[in-house]
Design a protein around this motif. Sequence first.
Motif, PDB file in Angstrom:
ATOM      1  N   GLU A  65       0.790  -1.342  -0.072  1.00 46.42           N
ATOM      2  CA  GLU A  65       0.074  -0.115  -0.104  1.00 46.42           C
ATOM      3  C   GLU A  65       1.026   1.280  -0.097  1.00 46.42           C
ATOM      4  OE1 GLU A  65      -3.414  -0.155   2.809  1.00 46.42           O
ATOM      5  OE2 GLU A  65      -2.545  -2.042   3.514  1.00 46.42           O
ATOM      6  N   GLU A 115       0.124   5.900  -0.304  1.00 51.38           N
ATOM      7  CA  GLU A 115      -0.682   6.854  -0.523  1.00 51.38           C
ATOM      8  C   GLU A 115      -0.286   7.752  -1.861  1.00 51.38           C
ATOM      9  OE1 GLU A 115      -2.816  10.717   1.713  1.00 51.38           O
ATOM     10  OE2 GLU A 115      -2.707   8.601   2.612  1.00 51.38           O
ATOM     11  N   VAL A 157      -4.598   9.497  -2.552  1.00 48.54           N
ATOM     12  CA  VAL A 157      -5.487   8.433  -2.665  1.00 48.54           C
ATOM     13  C   VAL A 157      -4.565   7.272  -2.063  1.00 48.54           C
ATOM     14  CG1 VAL A 157      -6.715   6.788  -4.519  1.00 48.54           C
ATOM     15  CG2 VAL A 157      -6.672   9.418  -4.699  1.00 48.54           C
ATOM     16  N   ARG A 158      -5.122   6.290  -1.203  1.00 47.09           N
ATOM     17  CA  ARG A 158      -4.503   4.880  -1.110  1.00 47.09           C
ATOM     18  C   ARG A 158      -4.639   4.255  -2.067  1.00 47.09           C
ATOM     19  NH1 ARG A 158      -2.004   4.138   2.935  1.00 47.09           N
ATOM     20  NH2 ARG A 158      -1.533   2.473   4.114  1.00 47.09           N
ATOM     21  N   ARG A 159      -3.658   3.756  -2.572  1.00 43.21           N
ATOM     22  CA  ARG A 159      -3.541   2.515  -3.491  1.00 43.21           C
ATOM     23  C   ARG A 159      -3.167   1.321  -2.968  1.00 43.21           C
ATOM     24  NH1 ARG A 159      -2.993   4.630  -8.924  1.00 43.21           N
ATOM     25  NH2 ARG A 159      -3.625   2.597  -9.308  1.00 43.21           N
ATOM     26  N   TYR A 170      -1.903  -2.792  -3.639  1.00 40.96           N
ATOM     27  CA  TYR A 170      -1.457  -4.012  -4.692  1.00 40.96           C
ATOM     28  C   TYR A 170      -1.361  -5.368  -4.047  1.00 40.96           C
ATOM     29  CZ  TYR A 170       0.977  -6.610  -8.064  1.00 40.96           C
ATOM     30  OH  TYR A 170       1.438  -7.522  -9.070  1.00 40.96           O
ATOM     31  N   GLU A 191       6.533   3.174  -7.829  1.00 40.50           N
ATOM     32  CA  GLU A 191       4.935   3.565  -8.018  1.00 40.50           C
ATOM     33  C   GLU A 191       4.310   2.926  -9.440  1.00 40.50           C
ATOM     34  OE1 GLU A 191       4.071   7.560  -7.258  1.00 40.50           O
ATOM     35  OE2 GLU A 191       5.129   7.341  -5.424  1.00 40.50           O
ATOM     36  N   PHE A 215       1.080   0.488  -9.313  1.00 35.16           N
ATOM     37  CA  PHE A 215      -0.083   0.770  -9.246  1.00 35.16           C
ATOM     38  C   PHE A 215      -0.878   1.266 -10.600  1.00 35.16           C
ATOM     39  CE2 PHE A 215       1.512   1.791  -5.101  1.00 35.16           C
ATOM     40  CZ  PHE A 215       1.054   0.794  -4.597  1.00 35.16           C
ATOM     41  N   ASP A 216       0.042   1.128 -11.812  1.00 34.03           N
ATOM     42  CA  ASP A 216      -0.462   1.291 -13.103  1.00 34.03           C
ATOM     43  C   ASP A 216      -1.368   0.485 -13.632  1.00 34.03           C
ATOM     44  OD1 ASP A 216       0.884   3.950 -12.941  1.00 34.03           O
ATOM     45  OD2 ASP A 216       2.392   3.141 -14.085  1.00 34.03           O
TER      46      ASP A 216
END
Length: 92
Positions: free
Chosen positions: A47, A49, A53-55, A57, A88, A91-92
């Motif tokens: 995880e 932010e 926004v908290r992302r 995976y 990062e 998260f894409d």
Amino acid sequence: MPLWSRFFGRKQAKEPASAPSEEHKGFHITPKPIREGSHYRIAARIEKEVAGVRRIYDLVRADTVATPEEARALSLAKARQVIDEQGERLFD
């Protein structure tokens, strides 16, 4: 198999208790090994932010090991490796 088990079903196996979470390069890693029979699949939640926004995976590997302790340690190691390789972009 006892008679009552046939009517009420088998008890579901509990997931192993997760190890303490850790931070790595600004990412929050929580190991979450998955029990599969007598083995444990390597899995973790990553995880971070990003832009408020908290992302999240969910990492799940094909690798299995015999003990929950080993699964937790390897889950953390694999999550750190993925973060080091992808950052990062994960998260894409």
